[in-house]
Design a protein around this motif. Structure first.
Motif, PDB file in Angstrom:
ATOM      1  N   LYS A 126       0.820  -1.218   0.000  1.00 34.05           N
ATOM      2  CA  LYS A 126       0.000   0.000   0.000  1.00 34.05           C
ATOM      3  C   LYS A 126       0.852   1.265   0.000  1.00 34.05           C
ATOM      4  CE  LYS A 126      -3.813  -2.170   2.549  1.00 34.05           C
ATOM      5  NZ  LYS A 126      -4.562  -2.173   3.829  1.00 34.05           N
ATOM      6  N   GLY A 127       2.151   1.075  -0.102  1.00 38.34           N
ATOM      7  CA  GLY A 127       3.030   2.250  -0.134  1.00 38.34           C
ATOM      8  C   GLY A 127       3.542   2.687   1.225  1.00 38.34           C
ATOM      9  N   ILE A 128       3.235   1.900   2.274  1.00 37.85           N
ATOM     10  CA  ILE A 128       3.652   2.309   3.628  1.00 37.85           C
ATOM     11  C   ILE A 128       5.170   2.237   3.773  1.00 37.85           C
ATOM     12  CG2 ILE A 128       3.474   1.766   6.093  1.00 37.85           C
ATOM     13  CD1 ILE A 128       0.636   0.650   5.464  1.00 37.85           C
ATOM     14  N   SER A 188       7.429   2.442   1.455  1.00 39.59           N
ATOM     15  CA  SER A 188       8.033   3.533   0.667  1.00 39.59           C
ATOM     16  C   SER A 188       7.893   4.869   1.385  1.00 39.59           C
ATOM     17  CB  SER A 188       7.375   3.622  -0.712  1.00 39.59           C
ATOM     18  OG  SER A 188       7.580   2.432  -1.434  1.00 39.59           O
ATOM     19  N   ALA A 189       6.727   5.097   1.993  1.00 40.67           N
ATOM     20  CA  ALA A 189       6.518   6.353   2.713  1.00 40.67           C
ATOM     21  C   ALA A 189       7.463   6.454   3.906  1.00 40.67           C
ATOM     22  CB  ALA A 189       5.059   6.457   3.172  1.00 40.67           C
ATOM     23  N   LEU A 190       7.656   5.320   4.613  1.00 41.36           N
ATOM     24  CA  LEU A 190       8.582   5.317   5.754  1.00 41.36           C
ATOM     25  C   LEU A 190      10.007   5.577   5.284  1.00 41.36           C
ATOM     26  CD1 LEU A 190       7.124   2.299   7.765  1.00 41.36           C
ATOM     27  CD2 LEU A 190       7.144   4.690   8.495  1.00 41.36           C
ATOM     28  N   ARG A 220      10.965   7.176   2.521  1.00 42.31           N
ATOM     29  CA  ARG A 220      11.101   8.575   2.084  1.00 42.31           C
ATOM     30  C   ARG A 220      11.181   9.509   3.287  1.00 42.31           C
ATOM     31  NH1 ARG A 220       7.501   6.987  -2.091  1.00 42.31           N
ATOM     32  NH2 ARG A 220       5.743   7.757  -0.844  1.00 42.31           N
ATOM     33  N   ALA A 221      10.388   9.227   4.322  1.00 44.04           N
ATOM     34  CA  ALA A 221      10.411  10.063   5.530  1.00 44.04           C
ATOM     35  C   ALA A 221      11.773   9.972   6.214  1.00 44.04           C
ATOM     36  CB  ALA A 221       9.294   9.639   6.480  1.00 44.04           C
ATOM     37  N   GLU A 236      14.348  13.043   6.597  1.00 45.64           N
ATOM     38  CA  GLU A 236      14.726  13.528   7.927  1.00 45.64           C
ATOM     39  C   GLU A 236      16.238  13.474   8.118  1.00 45.64           C
ATOM     40  OE1 GLU A 236      12.902  15.058   9.894  1.00 45.64           O
ATOM     41  OE2 GLU A 236      13.987  15.063  11.801  1.00 45.64           O
ATOM     42  N   PHE A 282      15.199   3.349  -3.797  1.00 39.01           N
ATOM     43  CA  PHE A 282      15.433   4.566  -2.996  1.00 39.01           C
ATOM     44  C   PHE A 282      16.874   5.049  -3.141  1.00 39.01           C
ATOM     45  CE2 PHE A 282      12.394   1.777  -0.755  1.00 39.01           C
ATOM     46  CZ  PHE A 282      11.240   2.533  -0.965  1.00 39.01           C
TER      47      PHE A 282
END
Ligand code: COA
Length: 97
Positions: free
Chosen positions: A16-18, A20-22, A24-25, A29, A50
């Motif tokens: 669901k892209g979770i 990838s989102a983690l 990228r975050a 950061e 990534f």
């Protein structure tokens, strides 16, 4: 450099892209905080998207056994890992949250 991991997403919510989102975050950061590179051990086919590659760690070692093809790095500052060689050691300090 930072050592990132482990990264895991509940199997019921994979794809669901979770993840990838983690990623990228975390990369964003780490960049914002001025770090030079991120190292991790993981599946290259996932992390290459990534920008993580094994060639950046070819002269580095981890304490204990590891699979060289899964030892990956992303430079946040160009050339940060150039000439880096030897065993990883903890920097011995904590950063404030
Ligand atoms: C790897 C993991 C964190 C990905 O999280 P996620 O939220 O499902 O990932 P995303 O939804 O952002 O991305 C899904 C994409 O990654 C791909 N992918 C997932 N795991 C992969 C792997 N091990 N190798 C290659 N590709 C992988 C999926 O096929 C999918 O590809 P697509 O975008 O072309 O359809 C999750 O599958 C997980 O927790 N796996 C078990 C633990 C693990 O393997 N951790 C990381 C490796 S050390």
């Amino acid at each position: 450099a930072l050592l990132l991991g482990p990264l895991a997403v509940d199997a019921a919510h994979e794809g669901k892209g979770i993840g990838s989102a983690l990623m990228r975050a975390a990369i964003g950061e780490a960049t914002r905080r001025g770090h030079g590179a991120i190292l991790l051990v993981g599946d290259a086919p996932y992390y290459e998207r990534f920008g993580f590659f094994a060639d950046k760690t070819q002269h580095l070692m981890m304490p204990g056994p590891f699979e060289r093809g899964r030892f990956l790095a992303l430079e946040l500052k160009s050339g940060w890992l150039e000439g880096a060689a030897g065993m990883l050691v903890a920097a011995g300090r904590r950063l404030s949250a």
